[in-house]
Design a protein around this motif. Sequence first.
Motif, short mmCIF file in Angstrom:
data_model
loop_
_atom_site.label_atom_id
_atom_site.label_comp_id
_atom_site.label_asym_id
_atom_site.label_seq_id
_atom_site.Cartn_x
_atom_site.Cartn_y
_atom_site.Cartn_z
N ASP A 43 19.56 25.75 65.26
CA ASP A 43 19.55 27.21 65.34
C ASP A 43 19.75 27.71 63.88
O ASP A 43 19.27 28.50 63.46
CB ASP A 43 20.66 27.71 65.98
CG ASP A 43 20.49 27.49 67.62
OD1 ASP A 43 19.32 26.87 68.04
OD2 ASP A 43 20.83 28.50 68.55
N ASP A 44 20.73 27.03 63.13
CA ASP A 44 20.73 27.60 61.85
C ASP A 44 19.48 27.43 61.05
O ASP A 44 19.23 28.63 60.07
CB ASP A 44 21.93 26.55 60.93
CG ASP A 44 23.23 27.34 61.22
OD1 ASP A 44 23.24 28.30 61.35
OD2 ASP A 44 24.27 26.69 60.62
N TYR A 87 23.97 33.80 65.68
CA TYR A 87 24.04 34.09 67.25
C TYR A 87 23.95 33.01 67.92
O TYR A 87 23.30 32.12 67.19
CB TYR A 87 22.73 35.11 67.61
CG TYR A 87 22.74 36.68 66.81
CD1 TYR A 87 23.81 37.25 66.34
CD2 TYR A 87 21.34 37.13 66.59
CE1 TYR A 87 23.59 38.49 65.42
CE2 TYR A 87 21.17 38.18 65.76
CZ TYR A 87 22.56 38.96 65.21
OH TYR A 87 22.25 39.87 64.66
N ASP A 88 24.51 33.06 68.96
CA ASP A 88 24.50 31.98 69.91
C ASP A 88 24.86 32.33 71.23
O ASP A 88 25.95 33.02 71.60
CB ASP A 88 25.74 30.90 69.38
CG ASP A 88 25.74 29.64 70.32
OD1 ASP A 88 25.05 29.43 71.20
OD2 ASP A 88 26.39 28.75 69.94
N HIS A 89 23.67 32.36 72.15
CA HIS A 89 23.71 32.55 73.51
C HIS A 89 23.66 31.53 74.41
O HIS A 89 23.11 31.60 75.61
CB HIS A 89 22.98 33.82 73.76
CG HIS A 89 23.14 35.13 73.08
ND1 HIS A 89 22.15 36.02 73.01
CD2 HIS A 89 24.09 35.51 72.45
CE1 HIS A 89 22.83 37.15 72.41
NE2 HIS A 89 23.69 36.67 71.90
N SER A 129 19.49 38.08 70.52
CA SER A 129 19.13 37.02 69.85
C SER A 129 17.83 36.40 70.23
O SER A 129 17.63 36.35 71.41
CB SER A 129 20.15 35.84 69.77
OG SER A 129 19.68 34.71 69.26
N PRO A 130 16.79 36.35 69.33
CA PRO A 130 15.56 35.86 69.53
C PRO A 130 15.45 34.43 70.11
O PRO A 130 14.66 34.21 71.00
CB PRO A 130 14.86 35.89 68.22
CG PRO A 130 15.65 36.67 67.31
CD PRO A 130 17.00 36.59 67.85
N LEU A 131 16.67 33.84 69.84
CA LEU A 131 16.81 32.38 70.55
C LEU A 131 17.45 32.48 71.94
O LEU A 131 17.78 31.36 72.41
CB LEU A 131 17.54 31.59 69.50
CG LEU A 131 16.70 31.09 68.41
CD1 LEU A 131 17.46 30.17 67.65
CD2 LEU A 131 15.26 30.71 68.71
N MET A 132 17.68 33.68 72.37
CA MET A 132 18.59 33.75 73.69
C MET A 132 17.52 33.19 74.63
O MET A 132 16.40 33.46 74.98
CB MET A 132 18.77 35.09 73.86
CG MET A 132 19.41 35.28 75.44
SD MET A 132 19.67 36.93 76.11
CE MET A 132 17.97 37.64 76.31
N ASP A 133 17.85 32.08 75.65
CA ASP A 133 17.44 31.67 76.75
C ASP A 133 18.01 32.38 77.90
O ASP A 133 19.26 32.05 78.25
CB ASP A 133 17.86 30.08 76.90
CG ASP A 133 17.24 29.78 78.30
OD1 ASP A 133 16.58 30.26 78.94
OD2 ASP A 133 17.87 28.65 78.72
#
Lengths: 301, 301, 301
Positions: free
Chosen positions: A285-286, B99-101, B131-135
């Motif tokens: 992620d980083d 961000y971390d979801h 967050s664009p990386l949100m699942d």
Amino acid sequence: MKHQYHPLGFEGSRLSQGFWRMNEWGFNPQERLRFIEQSIDLGVTTFDHADIYGDYRCESLFGDALAIKPDLRKSMQLITKCGIHLPCEQRPDVVRYRYDHTAEHIIRSAEQSLANLKTDYLDLLLLHRPSPLMDPDGVADAFEHLFTLGKVKHFGVSNFSPAQFDLLQSRLETPLIVNQIELSVLEPKHIEDDMLNHLQQHAVTPMAWSPLGGGALFGEDQSSKRLCNVRQIIQSIANELNVSMDQVALAWLLKHPSRICPILGSGKVDRLSSAVGALNVAMSDDHWFDIWEASRGERLP
Amino acid sequence: MKHQYHPLGFEGSRLSQGFWRMNEWGFNPQERLRFIEQSIDLGVTTFDHADIYGDYRCESLFGDALAIKPDLRKSMQLITKCGIHLPCEQRPDVVRYRYDHTAEHIIRSAEQSLANLKTDYLDLLLLHRPSPLMDPDGVADAFEHLFTLGKVKHFGVSNFSPAQFDLLQSRLETPLIVNQIELSVLEPKHIEDDMLNHLQQHAVTPMAWSPLGGGALFGEDQSSKRLCNVRQIIQSIANELNVSMDQVALAWLLKHPSRICPILGSGKVDRLSSAVGALNVAMSDDHWFDIWEASRGERLP
Amino acid sequence: MKHQYHPLGFEGSRLSQGFWRMNEWGFNPQERLRFIEQSIDLGVTTFDHADIYGDYRCESLFGDALAIKPDLRKSMQLITKCGIHLPCEQRPDVVRYRYDHTAEHIIRSAEQSLANLKTDYLDLLLLHRPSPLMDPDGVADAFEHLFTLGKVKHFGVSNFSPAQFDLLQSRLETPLIVNQIELSVLEPKHIEDDMLNHLQQHAVTPMAWSPLGGGALFGEDQSSKRLCNVRQIIQSIANELNVSMDQVALAWLLKHPSRICPILGSGKVDRLSSAVGALNVAMSDDHWFDIWEASRGERLP
């Protein structure tokens, strides 16, 4: 690397190979066949075309190669596009670059693509560009016609906005399973706008064209600070992970939860082989956010 | 000032008190307890936190006060947020603001918030930033886990666009009942864009952060004509209605039909008391439009 | 030129005649009656008003003419609008130009329009401008009241964004059948943004105000290259098709698949007659795209 493009079907490969410049590769039919076989051996079985690529010649170049070994057809998925009239030597009747989404044009174009590609069916047919003059009901008629005759198995679009997508989908029985959009570390706007959220919500696959940003990433151009920053962070991650820069750039797309499918374009099999390696890059992620910050030119809010 | 935040539940207070700067207030636990009690006495029973406020320390400051008088818990509603890694002394392992979801992070963060706040349950848990990386499916799992165990009663988001909201909501069984957004007489863009229309359509409560515009309204800065115009009209209305400027600025938000809930942030009880007075300001439509015209810098079309 | 505005009803004419400048035409009641009869004879039977046109006087000017020959009412469709307070001699109590979508104002305004127009019912009532202070439930109450009493047969809006439209529609039993928007060869932004896609998806009729671009098209102003380019291509197509420039500009709207209904505004019957001719202009797709490219200032992508 098999990949389900939509809950209701279309199994392709996560990476696909595009042929918009096949006419520039200088391959003879045997070389083209060899490239296709090598792609399939690498697991890249989804092949992306458009009627107009190479001034309407690329589909035939591919079809001529496939004709040498027709059995390959069942090992691949063929995508093509329609909806544009391109003025060129092959189309002396076309005066200006124009869109055409009439049922008549869609059907005729798809049938010509079948003939060019030397195949009985297309796995996926896309409208190439949104047209303000599109009659969605006409498109629905054309799609139904082509589907009923078994000539096209799935349908999608390219470069459609969410509102354009919703309008067309509202008139179709069949789901649009793909939207091909421009997306790369250098063209990341769809990461922040509505596009990917909308596609992901409706389980539509974003296919990324120009997924390496058109080559600027690998050039020497120092004039843009942003370009230099993106290049630098990608080089740094590539070094850290002991992979190549193109693998990092592709892994950045592959990591997004909307399940982006990049479309490659090189005619060099080692480039394709390298791209396949992107599927195994362990991007954190980083790393992902580092690249995004470099590309958007500012820190996360 | 009880307020129903969503048709399916969560009764809080129309105004809420935020604690993102509690670490700067210089209060000892007894003073913190006293501030909490005074807030409740004023009818402000909804308290807004985030894991990261005060470099991860504000929740505990609040929890330590609550521990003195645990019975107060049933007289208040606790909101907190998760989804950000903040580099600071308290988190030496965090290298960059990120961000971390992931389900794992959401659950661990919520459980840490429960421990910090010295409570068995959160009334409302928000994702702090899109967050664009949100699942979204991972978020759904985390929310269901926390809800089933009774650790969190309601869920929402903060700073999500309509498309981001729709994507996440499409994967959840539970409704997102709140979107915390920046909104004030000095930051009125959401009055004209899709945000408030979308939230209102779906009966989601907009909570306004920085509802007084960060203080510029009450300063002396003359460099921006727009700021001066807004300040002047608010001063003029305050004079006319015999109320304070902060009351006018809050009443402007409260009058909007989307039922905006402002989040206050001062540690001074008289400021909070003044804010409560905003609920009784008889702002006319003319006043509202006068302020809006000053803020948008042009007349109504 | 009968035209179905919505699947659930309202049959009007494809072109409508607006009366926002009727007070400037200098007609006596007999001349006004004659203009109305000529419009109907030309097939333009849908007449567009607003309470505020001509400083609240145009509706009455029309109504006085209709009163001479009340039987004409059944040969026409009357549209009017409400929701704005306009400061002018006729409304000494109105201090500033303001929006008002309260049920009370909507009902009172519609009833006044009925009185002014000397009719028992309106075919279509529109909210003139979106207001941030609109309470959609209040609007729903007003619409239901007016519909139940037979005073208004259909409802719509003007200048509403898709999100504003969706919000209001979500609270209404009755469909909004029209959104009046600015649209012309010189103001084509809604061709590319979400507006027309959204309306077309929901089978809502876009009515185009200022459909000729306010006259600049027919002037001599050479200062804008874009204006000159648009003027030139329209003149060229007009010559080719042996029609007038205004007919080309209107045909450009009429050709769009969202079934745009232009609202004309001149008090000269020959202008109206010319506009009617636009319905028979055989504009090709090429013509349409030529105009669009000139107006957007760049080639199709």
